[in-house]
Design an enzyme around this catalytic site. Structure first.
Site, PDB file in Angstrom:
ATOM      1  N   HIS A 124      15.591  69.095  -5.976  1.00  0.00           N
ATOM      2  CA  HIS A 124      14.398  69.817  -6.398  1.00  0.00           C
ATOM      3  C   HIS A 124      14.818  70.968  -7.308  1.00  0.00           C
ATOM      4  O   HIS A 124      15.952  71.466  -7.205  1.00  0.00           O
ATOM      5  CB  HIS A 124      13.644  70.367  -5.191  1.00  0.00           C
ATOM      6  CG  HIS A 124      13.066  69.297  -4.301  1.00  0.00           C
ATOM      7  ND1 HIS A 124      12.329  69.595  -3.189  1.00  0.00           N
ATOM      8  CD2 HIS A 124      13.138  67.944  -4.375  1.00  0.00           C
ATOM      9  CE1 HIS A 124      11.961  68.467  -2.592  1.00  0.00           C
ATOM     10  NE2 HIS A 124      12.437  67.451  -3.301  1.00  0.00           N
TER      11      HIS A 124
ATOM     12  N   CYS B 102      13.739  73.622   0.380  1.00  0.00           N
ATOM     13  CA  CYS B 102      14.024  74.657  -0.613  1.00  0.00           C
ATOM     14  C   CYS B 102      13.786  76.052  -0.040  1.00  0.00           C
ATOM     15  O   CYS B 102      14.502  76.993  -0.388  1.00  0.00           O
ATOM     16  CB  CYS B 102      13.179  74.436  -1.864  1.00  0.00           C
ATOM     17  SG  CYS B 102      13.626  72.930  -2.762  1.00  0.00           S
TER      18      CYS B 102
ATOM     19  N   CYS C 188       9.278  73.534  -0.977  1.00  0.00           N
ATOM     20  CA  CYS C 188       9.163  72.735   0.251  1.00  0.00           C
ATOM     21  C   CYS C 188      10.010  73.395   1.354  1.00  0.00           C
ATOM     22  O   CYS C 188      10.704  74.385   1.119  1.00  0.00           O
ATOM     23  CB  CYS C 188       9.620  71.299  -0.009  1.00  0.00           C
ATOM     24  SG  CYS C 188      11.404  71.130  -0.272  1.00  0.00           S
TER      25      CYS C 188
ATOM     26  N   GLU D 137      14.178  74.068  -7.327  1.00  0.00           N
ATOM     27  CA  GLU D 137      14.630  75.274  -6.635  1.00  0.00           C
ATOM     28  C   GLU D 137      16.051  75.089  -6.103  1.00  0.00           C
ATOM     29  O   GLU D 137      16.879  75.997  -6.179  1.00  0.00           O
ATOM     30  CB  GLU D 137      13.691  75.623  -5.472  1.00  0.00           C
ATOM     31  CG  GLU D 137      12.275  75.937  -5.894  1.00  0.00           C
ATOM     32  CD  GLU D 137      11.369  74.706  -5.852  1.00  0.00           C
ATOM     33  OE1 GLU D 137      11.865  73.560  -6.024  1.00  0.00           O
ATOM     34  OE2 GLU D 137      10.159  74.891  -5.663  1.00  0.00           O
TER      35      GLU D 137
END
Ligand code: ZN
Length: 107
Positions: free
Chosen positions: A4, A37, A34, A6
């Protein structure tokens, strides 16, 4: 699956800065991180996070995800991570409305 935005940013930041420096940093993201993260934000030492589109709104649009607010993850930690958001949520949600139906074959 774990790359992801992040996560990628945190990994890169951790290669260049120590946790003392990261404590004074703010991570800005177009969508609420999420649970994975959010955990990475916590462990990186980043002191503040600002997001636009909420995890809940993303869930309404895409119907996927863990649907765990980042605050729910971060408030369990021993140190404080300041969370700001959602901000400009309608504008940020437009990106998801344009992407997810096509990506999931629902358009
Ligand atoms: Zn994530």
């Amino acid at each position: 699956m774990t790359n992801h935005a992040e996560m990628n940013l945190i990994k890169l930041a951790a290669q260049h800065y120590d946790t003392a420096f990261l404590a004074g940093c703010t991570l800005y993201t177009s969508t609420e991180p999420c649970a994975m993260c959010s955990g990475a934000i916590y462990w990186s030492g980043i002191g503040r996070m600002v997001f636009a589109c909420s995890e809940a709104r993303l869930g309404e649009i895409a119907g996927i995800g863990l649907n765990v607010p980042s605050r729910a993850v971060l408030q369990t930690g021993a140190r404080t991570v300041t969370v700001v958001g959602p901000t400009l949520e309608d504008e940020a949600a437009e990106v998801h409305r344009a992407f997810w139906p096509k990506h999931l074959g629902k358009a």
